[in-house]
Scaffold this motif. Structure first.
Motif, short mmCIF file in Angstrom:
data_model
loop_
_atom_site.label_atom_id
_atom_site.label_comp_id
_atom_site.label_asym_id
_atom_site.label_seq_id
_atom_site.Cartn_x
_atom_site.Cartn_y
_atom_site.Cartn_z
N VAL A 47 0.83 -1.21 0.00
CA VAL A 47 0.00 0.00 0.00
C VAL A 47 0.86 1.26 0.00
N ARG A 48 2.09 1.15 0.42
CA ARG A 48 2.97 2.32 0.46
C ARG A 48 3.79 2.47 -0.81
N ASP A 49 4.18 1.36 -1.42
CA ASP A 49 5.13 1.40 -2.53
C ASP A 49 4.49 1.18 -3.90
N PHE A 50 3.17 0.99 -3.93
CA PHE A 50 2.49 0.74 -5.21
C PHE A 50 1.13 1.40 -5.15
N VAL B 247 -17.20 -2.91 -17.49
CA VAL B 247 -15.79 -3.24 -17.67
C VAL B 247 -15.30 -2.61 -18.98
N GLY B 248 -14.18 -1.93 -18.90
CA GLY B 248 -13.62 -1.26 -20.07
C GLY B 248 -13.93 0.22 -20.14
N HIS B 249 -14.82 0.71 -19.25
CA HIS B 249 -15.18 2.13 -19.25
C HIS B 249 -14.12 2.96 -18.51
N LEU B 250 -12.91 2.96 -19.04
CA LEU B 250 -11.83 3.77 -18.49
C LEU B 250 -10.83 4.07 -19.60
N LYS B 251 -10.07 5.15 -19.42
CA LYS B 251 -9.04 5.50 -20.40
C LYS B 251 -7.75 4.72 -20.13
N GLY B 252 -7.44 4.55 -18.86
CA GLY B 252 -6.20 3.89 -18.49
C GLY B 252 -5.98 4.01 -17.00
N ASN B 253 -4.74 3.87 -16.59
CA ASN B 253 -4.39 3.97 -15.17
C ASN B 253 -3.05 4.68 -15.03
N SER B 254 -2.91 5.46 -13.96
CA SER B 254 -1.62 6.05 -13.62
C SER B 254 -1.06 5.32 -12.41
N PHE B 255 0.26 5.26 -12.31
CA PHE B 255 0.91 4.44 -11.30
C PHE B 255 2.03 5.20 -10.59
N PHE B 256 2.25 4.80 -9.35
CA PHE B 256 3.41 5.21 -8.58
C PHE B 256 4.05 3.94 -8.04
N VAL B 257 5.35 3.79 -8.26
CA VAL B 257 6.07 2.64 -7.70
C VAL B 257 7.35 3.15 -7.04
N ARG B 258 7.77 2.44 -6.01
CA ARG B 258 9.02 2.78 -5.32
C ARG B 258 9.93 1.56 -5.38
N LEU B 259 11.08 1.73 -6.05
CA LEU B 259 12.09 0.68 -6.12
C LEU B 259 13.10 0.91 -5.00
N LYS B 260 13.45 -0.15 -4.28
CA LYS B 260 14.35 -0.04 -3.14
C LYS B 260 15.65 -0.80 -3.40
N LYS B 261 16.66 -0.51 -2.54
CA LYS B 261 17.97 -1.16 -2.62
C LYS B 261 18.57 -1.02 -4.01
N LEU B 262 18.50 0.21 -4.53
CA LEU B 262 18.96 0.50 -5.88
C LEU B 262 20.24 1.35 -5.79
N GLN C 269 16.70 4.57 -3.13
CA GLN C 269 15.34 4.34 -3.63
C GLN C 269 15.06 5.22 -4.84
N MET C 270 14.26 4.69 -5.76
CA MET C 270 13.80 5.46 -6.91
C MET C 270 12.28 5.43 -6.93
N GLU C 271 11.67 6.59 -7.08
CA GLU C 271 10.23 6.71 -7.21
C GLU C 271 9.90 7.02 -8.67
N ILE C 272 9.00 6.24 -9.24
CA ILE C 272 8.65 6.38 -10.65
C ILE C 272 7.15 6.55 -10.77
N THR C 273 6.71 7.51 -11.56
CA THR C 273 5.29 7.65 -11.90
C THR C 273 5.15 7.53 -13.41
N PHE C 274 4.04 6.95 -13.84
CA PHE C 274 3.79 6.76 -15.28
C PHE C 274 2.33 6.38 -15.47
N SER C 275 1.87 6.41 -16.70
CA SER C 275 0.51 5.98 -17.01
C SER C 275 0.54 5.03 -18.19
N LEU C 276 -0.45 4.14 -18.20
CA LEU C 276 -0.57 3.12 -19.24
C LEU C 276 -2.01 3.06 -19.74
N PRO C 277 -2.22 2.60 -20.97
CA PRO C 277 -3.59 2.45 -21.45
C PRO C 277 -4.31 1.33 -20.70
N LYS C 278 -5.62 1.31 -20.79
CA LYS C 278 -6.39 0.31 -20.06
C LYS C 278 -5.98 -1.10 -20.48
#
Length: 371
Positions: free
Chosen positions: A20-23, A121-136, A345-354
């Motif tokens: 819940v914290r890293d994704f 189902v399918g009634h969305l454009k896509g999703n945006s994400f936040f991930v945290r990579l550790k020990k990098l 740690q690296m924090e990455i944000t991005f979006s992808l299609p549905k």
């Protein structure tokens, strides 16, 4: 199934475990609530719950049948996710009164507005994400930055993520058993889910086969390719033609288009069968179209010619689902990243299609299996 991607750097070593914290996942809605109608469009935040588990909780707490709850897509369980639901408007007062109860179960209602139709189902454009990579380490972080910049331009193979197939990866087996009448399911929604997992498995196998072919075309000379190509049926004669191989190698993108491939206008639009490979390859390189793979079913638009020789091995005619095409290649958008060397740690944000998976994007980035 071990996926094959197009980047060739050595695996990037780091630690990432969905939590819940890293994704964090945020649904990008297809439309806004219009303020009138018999349904409620509800934005919720859930933690450590699958979409099915969330629907069950809402059903039990509100007294609404689960079939009356609409959602646009399934969201990850081990994450903080923001997504839209629809429920009948007659449950508005109950929803308001049960806020504390729901929050204790991991569901927080953030917005609630009237709308005319149930969410499908399918009634969305896509999703945006936040991930945290550790020990990098700094060296691994620079590799990740270089790979991110390449992926922003090149896109990546759009496999279904492992979570599509359940905790033990066997959901598709259960779907196949349903087709073979070896298993019956009372819950039609679960049955459809297992059948779609089998569709997804066949798609992944097809995409892996095409990625292997792409890698061979990319790395082998025409003469070397002739000695390696085996068991491709009609493709044997095609790929033994040095002129054709040169044409394929001349395509700028890693994923090589074949005559008869079904492409789809990107990021959405109609599907069509490729005839002029050279012209469509140029449009593919400009992110205007993308090749697609089969989600087999009764309304499937099939590939033709040479492309069909590969596709037909991964189509099960027993599937009576609707059938559709899925993008075989997608592009990541809105990429931003911050590296914090003091905590590695690296924090990455991005979006992808549905329909695209953040975990698959991470596999392409790190060039190793997720997990």
């Amino acid at each position: 199934m071990r996926k094959l991607f197009h980047l060739t750097h050595s695996p990037i070593e780091c630690y990432f475990r969905p939590s819940v914290r890293d994704f964090v996942v945020r649904e990008i809605p297809l439309y806004e609530a219009n303020g009138a109608g018999e349904h409620l469009l509800v934005l919720v935040r859930k933690k450590d719950l699958s979409t099915f588990e969330m629907v069950e909780i809402l059903s039990n707490v509100l007294g609404v049948r689960s079939a009356q709850i609409g959602y646009a897509g399934l969201k990850d369980k081990h994450a903080t996710t923001y997504q839209y639901l629809s429920i009948p408007r007659s449950f508005e007062s109950k929803l308001s009164a049960c806020g504390e109860v729901l929050e204790k179960r991991g569901i927080k209602v953030l917005e609630c507005r009237a709308h005319t139709n149930k969410l499908r189902v399918g009634h969305l454009k896509g999703n945006s994400f936040f991930v945290r990579l550790k020990k990098l380490t700094p060296i691994q972080a620079q590799k990740a930055i270089n790979a991110l910049e390449i992926l922003k331009a090149s896109g990546f193979a759009n496999y279904f993520g492992d979570q599509r197939f359940g905790r033990d990866g066997q959901n598709y087996h259960e779907g196949e058993k349903i087709l073979e009448n070896l298993r019956t399911m009372r819950d039609k929604k679960i049955a459809r889910f297992l059948l779609s997992a089998y569709q997804s498995h066949l798609f992944n196998l097809w995409l892996l086969e095409r990625m292997r072919l792409n890698a061979m075309i990319e790395s082998c000379s025409p003469k070397e390719l002739m000695s390696h190509i085996k068991n491709y049926g009609a493709l044997d004669s095609v790929l033994r033609d040095e002129g054709v191989v040169r044409e394929l190698r001349a395509q700028k993108q890693f994923f090589k288009l074949l005559h008869g491939d079904v492409a789809v206008h990107y990021p959405y639009g109609r599907a069509f069968v490729i005839d002029d490979v050279s012209a469509e390859s140029a449009r593919f390189a400009q992110c205007q179209i993308a090749p697609s793979g089969a989600l087999c079913g009764k309304k499937l638009i099939s590939a033709q010619g040479v492309a069909l020789e590969i596709e037909r091995a991964f189509v099960d005619s027993r599937l009576r689902e609707a059938g559709s095409r899925r993008y075989a290649w997608v592009w990541v958008q809105d990429v931003a990243y911050t590296y914090k060397p003091e905590v590695a740690q690296m924090e990455i944000t991005f979006s992808l299609p549905k329909g695209s998976y953040a975990t698959v994007f991470l596999e392409a980035l790190l060039n190793k299996p997720f997990g």
